[in-house]
Scaffold this motif. Structure first.
Motif, PDB file in Angstrom:
ATOM      1  N   PRO A  67     -44.799  86.356 -24.742  1.00 50.26           N
ATOM      2  CA  PRO A  67     -44.938  84.917 -24.530  1.00 50.26           C
ATOM      3  C   PRO A  67     -44.568  84.127 -25.784  1.00 50.26           C
ATOM      4  CG  PRO A  67     -47.097  86.026 -24.501  1.00 50.26           C
ATOM      5  CD  PRO A  67     -46.066  87.065 -24.744  1.00 50.26           C
ATOM      6  N   GLN A  68     -44.752  84.744 -26.941  1.00 50.38           N
ATOM      7  CA  GLN A  68     -44.475  84.067 -28.211  1.00 50.38           C
ATOM      8  C   GLN A  68     -43.386  84.805 -28.974  1.00 50.38           C
ATOM      9  OE1 GLN A  68     -45.749  81.253 -29.103  1.00 50.38           O
ATOM     10  NE2 GLN A  68     -47.295  81.123 -27.484  1.00 50.38           N
ATOM     11  N   TRP A  69     -42.358  84.119 -29.383  1.00 48.44           N
ATOM     12  CA  TRP A  69     -41.324  84.698 -30.237  1.00 48.44           C
ATOM     13  C   TRP A  69     -40.606  83.559 -30.928  1.00 48.44           C
ATOM     14  CZ3 TRP A  69     -36.763  82.584 -28.680  1.00 48.44           C
ATOM     15  CH2 TRP A  69     -36.705  82.114 -27.355  1.00 48.44           C
ATOM     16  N   GLN A  70     -39.912  83.916 -31.973  1.00 46.61           N
ATOM     17  CA  GLN A  70     -39.210  82.892 -32.740  1.00 46.61           C
ATOM     18  C   GLN A  70     -37.798  83.345 -33.028  1.00 46.61           C
ATOM     19  OE1 GLN A  70     -41.491  82.069 -36.224  1.00 46.61           O
ATOM     20  NE2 GLN A  70     -40.374  80.169 -36.536  1.00 46.61           N
ATOM     21  N   LEU A  71     -36.845  82.502 -32.702  1.00 45.36           N
ATOM     22  CA  LEU A  71     -35.455  82.856 -32.991  1.00 45.36           C
ATOM     23  C   LEU A  71     -35.182  82.470 -34.452  1.00 45.36           C
ATOM     24  CD1 LEU A  71     -32.684  81.894 -30.430  1.00 45.36           C
ATOM     25  CD2 LEU A  71     -32.263  82.788 -32.689  1.00 45.36           C
ATOM     26  N   LEU A  72     -34.805  83.443 -35.279  1.00 44.23           N
ATOM     27  CA  LEU A  72     -34.608  83.155 -36.702  1.00 44.23           C
ATOM     28  C   LEU A  72     -33.160  82.810 -37.015  1.00 44.23           C
ATOM     29  CD1 LEU A  72     -36.813  85.996 -38.270  1.00 44.23           C
ATOM     30  CD2 LEU A  72     -37.484  83.675 -37.636  1.00 44.23           C
ATOM     31  N   THR A  73     -32.234  83.575 -36.434  1.00 44.97           N
ATOM     32  CA  THR A  73     -30.809  83.288 -36.673  1.00 44.97           C
ATOM     33  C   THR A  73     -29.956  83.809 -35.513  1.00 44.97           C
ATOM     34  OG1 THR A  73     -28.870  83.882 -38.028  1.00 44.97           O
ATOM     35  CG2 THR A  73     -30.730  85.368 -38.164  1.00 44.97           C
ATOM     36  N   ALA A  74     -28.847  83.095 -35.250  1.00 39.29           N
ATOM     37  CA  ALA A  74     -27.905  83.558 -34.218  1.00 39.29           C
ATOM     38  C   ALA A  74     -26.874  84.502 -34.832  1.00 39.29           C
ATOM     39  CB  ALA A  74     -27.222  82.352 -33.571  1.00 39.29           C
ATOM     40  N   GLY A  75     -27.112  84.915 -36.098  1.00 46.08           N
ATOM     41  CA  GLY A  75     -26.265  85.898 -36.763  1.00 46.08           C
ATOM     42  C   GLY A  75     -24.970  85.309 -37.305  1.00 46.08           C
ATOM     43  N   ASN A  76     -24.220  86.140 -37.980  1.00 44.91           N
ATOM     44  CA  ASN A  76     -22.894  85.739 -38.481  1.00 44.91           C
ATOM     45  C   ASN A  76     -22.030  86.988 -38.613  1.00 44.91           C
ATOM     46  OD1 ASN A  76     -23.704  86.992 -40.860  1.00 44.91           O
ATOM     47  ND2 ASN A  76     -24.436  85.065 -41.741  1.00 44.91           N
ATOM     48  N   GLU A  77     -20.969  86.907 -39.419  1.00 46.38           N
ATOM     49  CA  GLU A  77     -20.036  88.037 -39.526  1.00 46.38           C
ATOM     50  C   GLU A  77     -20.745  89.316 -39.985  1.00 46.38           C
ATOM     51  OE1 GLU A  77     -16.714  88.503 -38.714  1.00 46.38           O
ATOM     52  OE2 GLU A  77     -17.272  90.523 -39.336  1.00 46.38           O
ATOM     53  N   SER A  78     -21.617  89.162 -40.962  1.00 42.84           N
ATOM     54  CA  SER A  78     -22.224  90.378 -41.525  1.00 42.84           C
ATOM     55  C   SER A  78     -23.666  90.601 -41.096  1.00 42.84           C
ATOM     56  CB  SER A  78     -22.137  90.325 -43.051  1.00 42.84           C
ATOM     57  OG  SER A  78     -22.497  89.042 -43.497  1.00 42.84           O
ATOM     58  N   HIS A  79     -24.250  89.641 -40.366  1.00 47.68           N
ATOM     59  CA  HIS A  79     -25.647  89.809 -39.957  1.00 47.68           C
ATOM     60  C   HIS A  79     -25.822  89.710 -38.445  1.00 47.68           C
ATOM     61  CE1 HIS A  79     -26.512  88.946 -44.223  1.00 47.68           C
ATOM     62  NE2 HIS A  79     -27.469  89.809 -43.989  1.00 47.68           N
ATOM     63  N   SER A  80     -26.823  90.443 -37.995  1.00 52.32           N
ATOM     64  CA  SER A  80     -27.161  90.406 -36.565  1.00 52.32           C
ATOM     65  C   SER A  80     -27.963  89.130 -36.268  1.00 52.32           C
ATOM     66  CB  SER A  80     -28.064  91.594 -36.227  1.00 52.32           C
ATOM     67  OG  SER A  80     -27.491  92.783 -36.687  1.00 52.32           O
TER      68      SER A  80
END
Ligand SMILES: Cc1cc2nc3c(=O)[nH]c(=O)nc-3n(C[C@H](O)[C@H](O)[C@H](O)COP(=O)(O)OP(=O)(O)OC[C@H]3O[C@@H](n4cnc5c(N)ncnc54)[C@H](O)[C@@H]3O)c2cc1C
Length: 393
Positions: free
Chosen positions: A135-148
């Motif tokens: 029920p609870q979660w937090q989106l931290l990043t949508a990623g980039n070339e080198s990160h998920s």
């Protein structure tokens, strides 16, 4: 602070409705490691008919077959429909077409959403998809070339090559990514209930356009029960909702011209605010939208979930079996998916608007025009054929 447990998956899907779960299955069948975050527990099967049903076209049924669940749904409960009748209460406008006219066995099937979700959930778990109740979660990043992409749960950090927002019309994923949205409020409520009818529905999906909004009578697996969706204008919806279910059934009976004889309501009555919306952009970095998170349309032609299943098929094919780590390659795949699905969604939205405005107007001049306009498709078989093809998907 306790240390976060880290887990990496190929694809993280937020939302375990019909669309998110079916996508998880197609991807797991491609040997992808998939996780689904869902706020609710697995829907359970019940003896009585559920209130939320969907008219699924043949293309959606093919997706469910590909997922390996169609036979289970069919064995449990589903109702094929073999023809459609659409008419206008206030004029002679009338369209009717049947599966036979397009050489098909049926035009589709009426299924209960919770039945579809129950079997999809079961199948996804059998294939190793981890469905995490969150029920609870937090989106931290949508990623980039080198990160998920990264999503944080209570004690867990989930990283993914692709993050899919399948979390419905009020998508938190879409909201987080600030993807631009076009929307309008129909100022209508979709009122749903199950109605017992004196005459059997004979597998015919019916829709009558009323000055107060379209009323659909969908044939359920029970011969004398229809599932209604009354897309009623706000003021009238409030009036209907304030009345008893018995009185609602009497409204259905009279407004449908007693086409199914006497009507009784044997279920609860629920209402859903109706809104058209579509995201003008469906992807960002490693994030992508599917189903109602990307688009919601008027339920008058029952195409919302059908569009979503189309997204599922196209996205699973676009992702293919190659690796998903290289961002430029991934974005090419997501762009191809977006291009193809946005085009179909826009055509469907335009068709719904045309239909709604064509039938829904109270203007006497337009009423006369639509009677003529809709008499043509009913006689002119190639046009009707086209309409039936849209219905079939
Ligand atoms: C009255 C009515 C009648 C309709 N009839 C038809 C029809 O006949 N045919 C048809 O094709 N379509 C129909 N539709 C449309 C259809 O119901 C939707 O298009 C379909 O349910 C969308 O599925 P989805 O999985 O994308 O979204 P949803 O069904 O909304 O599922 C989203 C999932 O995400 C989960 N979720 C949401 N937020 C979070 C969060 N923050 N964290 C974790 N999980 C989350 C939810 O719990 C849910 O399980 C109708 C719609 C209405 C309102």
């Amino acid at each position: 602070m306790s240390k976060l447990h880290r887990e990496h998956v190929d694809v993280l899907i937020v939302g375990g409705g019909m669309i998110g779960l079916s996508l998880s299955i197609l991807l797991a069948q491609q040997d992808r490691k998939v996780m689904v975050l869902e706020q609710h527990v697995q829907p359970q099967l019940t003896d009585e008919l559920a209130l939320r049903v969907s008219a699924l076209n043949d293309r959606s049924r093919q997706v469910l077959k590909q997922c390996g669940v169609w036979q289970r749904i069919k064995n449990h409960r589903s109702g094929p429909y073999n023809s459609m009748q659409v008419w206008d209460k206030d004029s002679s406008a009338h369209i009717e077409f049947s599966a036979a006219e397009v050489d098909a066995e049926d035009l589709g099937a009426i299924v209960e959403n919770n039945v579809v979700e129950h079997f999809l959930w079961q199948r996804a778990e059998q294939l190793g998809v981890k469905i995490q109740q969150a029920p609870q979660w937090q989106l931290l990043t949508a990623g980039n070339e080198s990160h998920s992409a990264e999503v944080q749960l209570e004690q867990q950090l989930v990283t993914a090559d692709v993050l899919v927002g399948a979390d419905g019309g009020r998508s938190k994923v879409r909201h987080w990514a600030e993807l631009p949205l076009t929307f309008w409020d129909y100022q209508q409520q979709g009122i749903v209930a199950n109605i017992r009818t004196e005459k059997p529905h004979q597998g015919i999906a019916r829709q009558v356009f009323l000055p107060t909004g379209p009323l659909a009578l969908l044939p359920t697996p029970e011969a004398n029960t229809v599932s209604i969706v009354w897309s009623a204008d706000q003021a009238f919806a409030e009036q209907l909702l304030a009345e008893s279910p018995a009185r609602l059934a009497k409204w259905v009976e009279s407004e449908s011209g007693r086409v199914l004889g006497e009507c009784r309501c044997e279920s609860a009555v629920k209402a859903f605010p109706l809104r058209m919306q579509y995201a003008r952009q469906w992807q960002q970095q490693r994030l992508v939208l599917v189903g109602d998170a990307a688009h919601t349309i008027h339920p008058l032609a029952g195409q919302g979930a059908n569009l979503g299943f189309g997204d599922v098929k196209t996205l699973a094919e676009a992702l293919g079996s190659g690796h998903l780590k290289a961002l430029d390659e991934l974005q090419r795949k997501l762009s191809a998916y977006q291009r193809s699905r946005k085009a179909e969604t826009q055509v469907m939205i335009a068709a719904m608007e045309l239909f709604k405005r064509g039938f829904g107007t109270a203007n006497p001049l337009l009423k006369g025009l639509r009677a003529v306009a809709f008499a043509i498709p009913n006689r002119f078989t190639p046009l009707k054929r086209k309409l039936a093809e849209i219905a079939l998907g």
